[in-house]
Write a protein that holds these residues in place. Structure first.
Motif, short mmCIF file in Angstrom:
data_model
loop_
_atom_site.label_atom_id
_atom_site.label_comp_id
_atom_site.label_asym_id
_atom_site.label_seq_id
_atom_site.Cartn_x
_atom_site.Cartn_y
_atom_site.Cartn_z
N HIS A 144 0.84 -1.21 0.00
CA HIS A 144 0.00 0.00 0.00
C HIS A 144 0.88 1.26 0.00
O HIS A 144 0.56 2.25 -0.64
N GLU A 184 -8.39 6.27 -0.83
CA GLU A 184 -8.71 4.84 -0.94
C GLU A 184 -7.50 3.99 -0.48
O GLU A 184 -7.67 3.01 0.25
N GLU A 211 -7.28 -0.89 6.90
CA GLU A 211 -7.88 -2.22 6.99
C GLU A 211 -6.80 -3.28 7.28
O GLU A 211 -6.99 -4.15 8.13
N THR A 212 -5.69 -3.16 6.55
CA THR A 212 -4.61 -4.13 6.77
C THR A 212 -4.06 -4.01 8.19
O THR A 212 -3.80 -5.02 8.86
N GLN A 250 -7.37 1.39 2.68
CA GLN A 250 -6.96 -0.01 2.59
C GLN A 250 -5.82 -0.32 3.56
O GLN A 250 -5.77 -1.41 4.15
#
Lengths: 205, 205, 205
Positions: free
Chosen positions: B22, B49, B56-57, B53
Motif C-alpha cells: 500500500h 482509498e 484495513e490491513t 486499505q
C-alpha cells in the motif's frame, strides 16, 4: 497471567485518575479561553496552577513506582503512562502561554472544534483510568480516542487552510498557527496515552 | 532462541508485505501529483482509498495478533511495526490532502527528489517484509533506508532554503513548507519502520 | 538483580562517554557560532566533522552490542541510548547547516540562553555517562536536565515571541524560527537521553 504472591499496590489507579482529572480541568480552562469575556491573565494563572498540580501527581506516581515492590503492571509502563499524561498537560499549558506571550486577542471561532475534541478526549481518558484495575472495557476508550484524533486532524487542517487563505496578516498567521499546533499536539498526546493503555492491556491480558 | 511448541502463525509476514505494498502505491500516487497534467481531485480520491486499505490491513494485523497464541515475534513489536507502517501512509495521505486544501497548483520542480526517495524507500520496505520470516539479509535494507533518509534530509533543507529565498509570496511559502514537511515526515516514518525492524531482528537473533 | 556468570563488557561506558564528549564539542561550536567574528564556513566544517565522529562512535557501540554476548544492560537499551545521543548531534549539526543554507548573518543576541542550556546539558550528560557503570548518583543528573529543559522551553518561547513581534521581515522570521527550533529539538533530545538513562537505571536496580 502473572503470579502474585501479595496484594498489589492499587492506589496507582487512583493517581492515574487524579492525573487525568487535571487534564479535564485543563481542557475546560482552554474552553474558557475561547470566550470573549475571559480575563486572559487570570486564566493563565489557573492553567499554570493546574499544570503544577499535574507535575506533583506525576512525581507521586514515579516515587510510588520506585518504592513499591509489586506494581500492578510493569514499572516501565507506569512511567510511560505517567509521562504521556504529563505531556498532554504541558501542551495545554503551552497553548495558553503562547496566547499570552504573542498578545493575541480573540481567537478565531473555528478553533472551537479542536478544544471540544480535547474536552471530550480528556473526559474519556479520566473515565478509562479506573478501568485499568480490571483491564476490562478499555477497547471502546481507545477506539473512540482514535476516532476523535482523526476528527481533530480534519478540523486542524481546515483551521490551517483558513489561516493561509489570505484573511490574516503574516505575523498573525504564524502566531495563530503556533497556537493551533499546540492544541493539535495535546490531542496527539492523548492518542499516545490511549496507545500506551492499549499496549499495557495487551501485555497484561 | 525461543522454544516453540507449535508452528507459529506465519501469515503475519504476508500482511506486513501487503501493508508495505500500500505504501508503494501511495508513493507512486505522490509521483503522479508532481505531473502537471494530473487531475488533483481524482488523485486525492485514489490516495484516500489507498489510506483506507492500509487502515484495513493494520486492523487485520492487530486483530490477528490479539487472537493468535504464538506470534512470530513479540506481540508488542507486531503493534509497533504495524503502527509505524501506518504512520507512513498517514503522512503521504496528508501531503495530497494539504495540496488540495491549500489549493496549490503546480508544485515546485525541486520537490521531485523527495518523492523519489519515498518511492525508493517504500519499495525497499516492501522487499524487506518477506525477509522478516528468516530475519536474514535485513542489514542492507536498514542501511540503505538510513542512507536514503540522509539524502532526503539534504534535499529537504535545499527545498526549504529555496522556499525562503524570496521567490515566493509569504503565504505560498507557508503552504509549500507544510507540504514538504509532510513528505519529510513520511521519509522519517520509513526510517522509523527500518529501526523497528532492526530492533526486532536483534531481539530475535 | 541479574545473575552474571562472566564479567560484562565494560567498555560500553567508555564509548557512551566518548559519544557525550562529541556532544560537548558540538555545543561549544554552537556557542562560537553566536560570536560575531566567527568564520561561519570553517565552523560548518568543524561541526560536520564532529557529527561524523559521533556517527562513528554510534556505529562502534552498535557493532559491539551485536557481537558481545553479555552486555551491561539490555541490548535494546544500548541501541536506544546510542540513538538518542546521536539525535542530539544531528540537531546541533542541523542548526549550523541551516544558518549557512539560509545565509543568515548575525543571530539575535537572545539566542544565547538556548546555546548556554545546550552547553550545560551536554556537559552534565558527559559527566553522567561513566556513572552508568554503577547506576549510582544518576538522579541529580536527570533532575537537573529536566530543570534545564524547562528553562530552555521558557527562553525558547520568549525568543519566538520576539521573532513574531514585528521587528523582523517575514522571511527572516521563518529562517530564524527554523534555527531556534533546531536548538530546541537538540535540548529536547538531551532530555530524551536523560529519560532513557532513568528507565535503564530503574530496570537494572
Amino acid at each position: 497471567m502473572r503470579f502474585r504472591i501479595r496484594p498489589v499496590e492499587t492506589s496507582f489507579y487512583d493517581l492515574f485518575t487524579e492525573m487525568a482529572n487535571h487534564l479535564v480541568e485543563g481542557a475546560n480552562l482552554l474552553a474558557q479561553m475561547l470566550d470573549s469575556g475571559t480575563d486572559k491573565n487570570a486564566l493563565g494563572d489557573l492553567m499554570r496552577e493546574a499544570e503544577h498540580q499535574a507535575d506533583e501527581t506525576t512525581h507521586k506516581i514515579i516515587k510510588r513506582a520506585n518504592t513499591t515492590f509489586i506494581t500492578p503492571f510493569d514499572r516501565e509502563d507506569i512511567y510511560r503512562l505517567a509521562s504521556s499524561l504529563d505531556d498532554v498537560m504541558d501542551f495545554m499549558e503551552e497553548t495558553v502561554d503562547l496566547v499570552g506571550l504573542y498578545e493575541l486577542g480573540e481567537l478565531p471561532a473555528d478553533f472551537a472544534p479542536q478544544v471540544e475534541v480535547l474536552q471530550r478526549a480528556t473526559q474519556l481518558t479520566a473515565d478509562a483510568m479506573p478501568r485499568l484495575r480490571t483491564m476490562k472495557d478499555l477497547d471502546e476508550y481507545w477506539i473512540e480516542i482514535n476516532r476523535l484524533e482523526n476528527q481533530g486532524d480534519r478540523s486542524y487542517r481546515r483551521i490551517v487552510a483558513n489561516l493561509f487563505s489570505g484573511s490574516y496578516k503574516s505575523l498573525e498567521v504564524l502566531k495563530l498557527k503556533d497556537v493551533v499546533d499546540s492544541l493539535e499536539h495535546a490531542i496527539d498526546a492523548l492518542e499516545s496515552v490511549a496507545n500506551t493503555v492499549e499496549q499495557i492491556a495487551v501485555k497484561e491480558s
